[in-house]
Design an enzyme around this catalytic site. Structure first.
Site, PDB file in Angstrom:
ATOM      1  N   GLY A 110      32.428  34.122  47.664  1.00  9.83           N
ATOM      2  CA  GLY A 110      32.131  33.077  48.639  1.00  9.83           C
ATOM      3  C   GLY A 110      33.003  33.146  49.880  1.00  9.83           C
ATOM      4  O   GLY A 110      32.560  32.746  50.958  1.00  9.83           O
ATOM      5  N   HIS A 163      26.087  43.581  49.660  1.00 12.21           N
ATOM      6  CA  HIS A 163      26.402  42.768  48.475  1.00 12.21           C
ATOM      7  C   HIS A 163      25.712  41.415  48.629  1.00 12.21           C
ATOM      8  O   HIS A 163      26.115  40.598  49.448  1.00 12.21           O
ATOM      9  CB  HIS A 163      27.929  42.632  48.399  1.00 12.21           C
ATOM     10  N   GLY A 210      36.394  35.370  52.033  1.00 13.29           N
ATOM     11  CA  GLY A 210      37.382  36.441  52.138  1.00 13.29           C
ATOM     12  C   GLY A 210      38.778  35.841  51.994  1.00 13.29           C
ATOM     13  O   GLY A 210      38.954  34.615  52.023  1.00 13.29           O
ATOM     14  N   GLY A 211      39.761  36.705  51.824  1.00 22.23           N
ATOM     15  CA  GLY A 211      41.165  36.286  51.860  1.00 22.23           C
ATOM     16  C   GLY A 211      41.645  35.496  50.654  1.00 22.23           C
ATOM     17  O   GLY A 211      42.643  34.780  50.755  1.00 22.23           O
ATOM     18  N   MET A 230      25.638  35.810  51.988  1.00 22.55           N
ATOM     19  CA  MET A 230      25.801  34.560  51.219  1.00 22.55           C
ATOM     20  C   MET A 230      24.774  33.539  51.677  1.00 22.55           C
ATOM     21  O   MET A 230      24.562  33.378  52.889  1.00 22.55           O
ATOM     22  CB  MET A 230      27.202  33.995  51.466  1.00 22.55           C
ATOM     23  N   GLY A 278      38.763  43.339  52.870  1.00 20.18           N
ATOM     24  CA  GLY A 278      38.442  42.579  54.077  1.00 20.18           C
ATOM     25  C   GLY A 278      39.685  42.147  54.804  1.00 20.18           C
ATOM     26  O   GLY A 278      40.115  42.757  55.785  1.00 20.18           O
ATOM     27  N   MET A 326      33.735  41.496  40.550  1.00 21.31           N
ATOM     28  CA  MET A 326      34.355  40.507  41.440  1.00 21.31           C
ATOM     29  C   MET A 326      35.749  40.170  40.921  1.00 21.31           C
ATOM     30  O   MET A 326      35.908  39.755  39.768  1.00 21.31           O
ATOM     31  CB  MET A 326      33.508  39.234  41.522  1.00 21.31           C
ATOM     32  N   MET A 333      25.023  37.863  47.618  1.00 18.22           N
ATOM     33  CA  MET A 333      25.438  36.675  46.858  1.00 18.22           C
ATOM     34  C   MET A 333      24.388  35.608  47.141  1.00 18.22           C
ATOM     35  O   MET A 333      24.645  34.613  47.809  1.00 18.22           O
ATOM     36  CB  MET A 333      26.844  36.257  47.304  1.00 18.22           C
ATOM     37  N   HIS A 354      31.113  47.495  53.781  1.00 20.41           N
ATOM     38  CA  HIS A 354      30.735  46.467  52.798  1.00 20.41           C
ATOM     39  C   HIS A 354      30.229  45.246  53.568  1.00 20.41           C
ATOM     40  O   HIS A 354      30.922  44.701  54.423  1.00 20.41           O
ATOM     41  CB  HIS A 354      31.936  46.107  51.928  1.00 20.41           C
ATOM     42  N   ASP A 394      35.996  44.047  44.211  1.00 22.34           N
ATOM     43  CA  ASP A 394      35.749  43.245  45.408  1.00 22.34           C
ATOM     44  C   ASP A 394      36.487  41.916  45.351  1.00 22.34           C
ATOM     45  O   ASP A 394      36.145  41.046  44.552  1.00 22.34           O
ATOM     46  CB  ASP A 394      34.227  43.007  45.517  1.00 22.34           C
ATOM     47  N   GLY A 395      37.490  41.786  46.232  1.00 24.06           N
ATOM     48  CA  GLY A 395      38.202  40.530  46.377  1.00 24.06           C
ATOM     49  C   GLY A 395      39.695  40.662  46.140  1.00 24.06           C
ATOM     50  O   GLY A 395      40.121  41.094  45.075  1.00 24.06           O
ATOM     51  N   GLY A 396      40.475  40.330  47.166  1.00 21.88           N
ATOM     52  CA  GLY A 396      41.923  40.294  47.007  1.00 21.88           C
ATOM     53  C   GLY A 396      42.597  41.645  46.852  1.00 21.88           C
ATOM     54  O   GLY A 396      43.744  41.715  46.399  1.00 21.88           O
ATOM     55  N   ASP A 416      28.614  41.509  53.228  1.00 21.81           N
ATOM     56  CA  ASP A 416      28.473  40.368  52.315  1.00 21.81           C
ATOM     57  C   ASP A 416      27.428  39.380  52.806  1.00 21.81           C
ATOM     58  O   ASP A 416      27.571  38.799  53.886  1.00 21.81           O
ATOM     59  CB  ASP A 416      29.813  39.626  52.211  1.00 21.81           C
ATOM     60  N   SER A 436      35.332  45.272  54.404  1.00 15.89           N
ATOM     61  CA  SER A 436      34.348  44.182  54.387  1.00 15.89           C
ATOM     62  C   SER A 436      34.200  43.579  55.782  1.00 15.89           C
ATOM     63  O   SER A 436      35.140  43.009  56.342  1.00 15.89           O
ATOM     64  CB  SER A 436      34.772  43.099  53.395  1.00 15.89           C
TER      65      SER A 436
HETATM   66  C1  DX5 Z   1      33.895  37.671  48.578  1.00 16.27           C
HETATM   67  C2  DX5 Z   1      33.234  38.878  49.186  1.00 16.27           C
HETATM   68  C3  DX5 Z   1      34.186  39.963  49.488  1.00 16.27           C
HETATM   69  C4  DX5 Z   1      35.181  39.636  50.565  1.00 16.27           C
HETATM   70  C5  DX5 Z   1      36.454  40.360  50.250  1.00 16.27           C
HETATM   71  O1  DX5 Z   1      32.930  36.729  48.250  1.00 16.27           O
HETATM   72  O2  DX5 Z   1      32.253  39.411  48.306  1.00 16.27           O
HETATM   73  O3  DX5 Z   1      33.536  41.179  49.790  1.00 16.27           O
HETATM   74  O4  DX5 Z   1      34.739  39.982  51.853  1.00 16.27           O
HETATM   75  O5  DX5 Z   1      37.409  39.922  51.115  1.00 16.27           O
HETATM   76  P1  DX5 Z   1      38.973  40.105  50.838  1.00 16.27           P
HETATM   77  O6  DX5 Z   1      39.242  41.566  50.755  1.00 16.27           O
HETATM   78  O7  DX5 Z   1      39.575  39.455  52.053  1.00 16.27           O
HETATM   79  O8  DX5 Z   1      39.298  39.370  49.562  1.00 16.27           O
HETATM   80 ZN    ZN Z   2      31.498  41.548  48.659  1.00 22.80          ZN
END
Ligand code: DX5
Ligand code: ZN
Length: 216
Positions: free
Chosen positions: A142, A66, A144-145, A37, A197, A137, A68, A33, A175-177, A35, A8
């Site tokens: 919203g 992606h 990363g991390g 927003m 990410g 998700m 959002m 990827h 996607d996420g964590g 993102d 990401s």
């Molecule tokens: C969250 C994003 C993710 C994010 C993932 O809203 O859609 O794509 O970048 O980041 P990590 O891998 O750090 O959770």
């Molecule tokens: Zn994403």
């Protein structure tokens, strides 16, 4: 199929975006990827078209974009022109999801649908045969991390069953964590694409971390 890795860009160094794009080009990663927003659908604003175009200029792998954002229909053509190869919209942001999916495909992109952690995979039953990707998700979108939500595993199993029953070829993206502790179990449960990410870009050697995420 072997699982795919989509680092990401949200966690990349935006002052050195070309360097980070080239690192991904040379790595074992499969997609970028990206993102987007809007500060409305999610409580954060990431970046827009000039940044996507800058990534596209250097990227040698597909851009998995992606969205959002609310009412994504306004911008489908613009995302195509900016370089999106796969365009994913949120189920929760689309009143006429079937129409949106058809419009994405008519523009020559692969179509994905993302669902928030509270959204049941059962809501995908009547769209699963029309789409190329489901983005599940595993954090609230919203940022990363964030910490991985464990309830995601049963959503993957249930979705795998829906995909089988409907004879769909949709890929399941998580996607996420995603991290070194959960990636194997995610793939074993049925995930096809892992977004990462923080795990990639906060590691000492992002290129090696991508290779490690490919190992099962
Ligand atoms: C969250 C994003 C993710 C994010 C993932 O809203 O859609 O794509 O970048 O980041 P990590 O891998 O750090 O959770
Ligand atoms: Zn994403």
């Amino acid at each position: 199929m072997n699982h795919l890795i989509a680092p990401s860009i949200l966690s990349a160094d935006f002052a050195n975006i070309q360097r980070d794009v080239e690192m991904i080009n040379k790595s074992e990663a499969d997609w970028f990827h990206v993102d987007i927003m809007d500060g409305m659908f999610v409580p954060n604003i990431s970046f827009g078209f000039p940044v996507i175009k800058a990534i596209k200029k250097h990227a040698t792998k597909p851009l998995d974009v992606h969205l959002m954002i609310e009412d994504p229909d306004r911008y489908l053509q613009t995302f195509k022109d900016a370089g999106a190869d796969i365009l994913t919209v949120h189920l929760e942001a689309c009143t006429h999801l079937h129409r949106t999916v058809q419009a994405i495909k008519a523009l020559g992109m692969k179509a994905g649908v993302a669902i928030n952690p509270h959204t049941s995979v059962n809501l995908l039953i009547d769209i699963i045969s029309d789409i190329d990707l489901v983005c599940v998700m595993s954090v609230n979108p919203g940022f990363g991390g964030q910490k991985f939500i464990e309830n995601t595993y049963h959503k993957i199993s249930d979705l795998r069953e829906i995909i089988r029953a409907k004879k769909s070829s949709a890929l399941i993206e998580i996607d996420g964590g995603v991290d070194m502790n959960n990636y194997k179990k995610l793939v074993e449960t049925g995930a096809n694409v892992l977004v990462a990410g923080n795990t990639v870009f906060s590691s000492a050697d992002p290129n090696k971390t991508i290779s490690d995420l490919k190992k099962i």
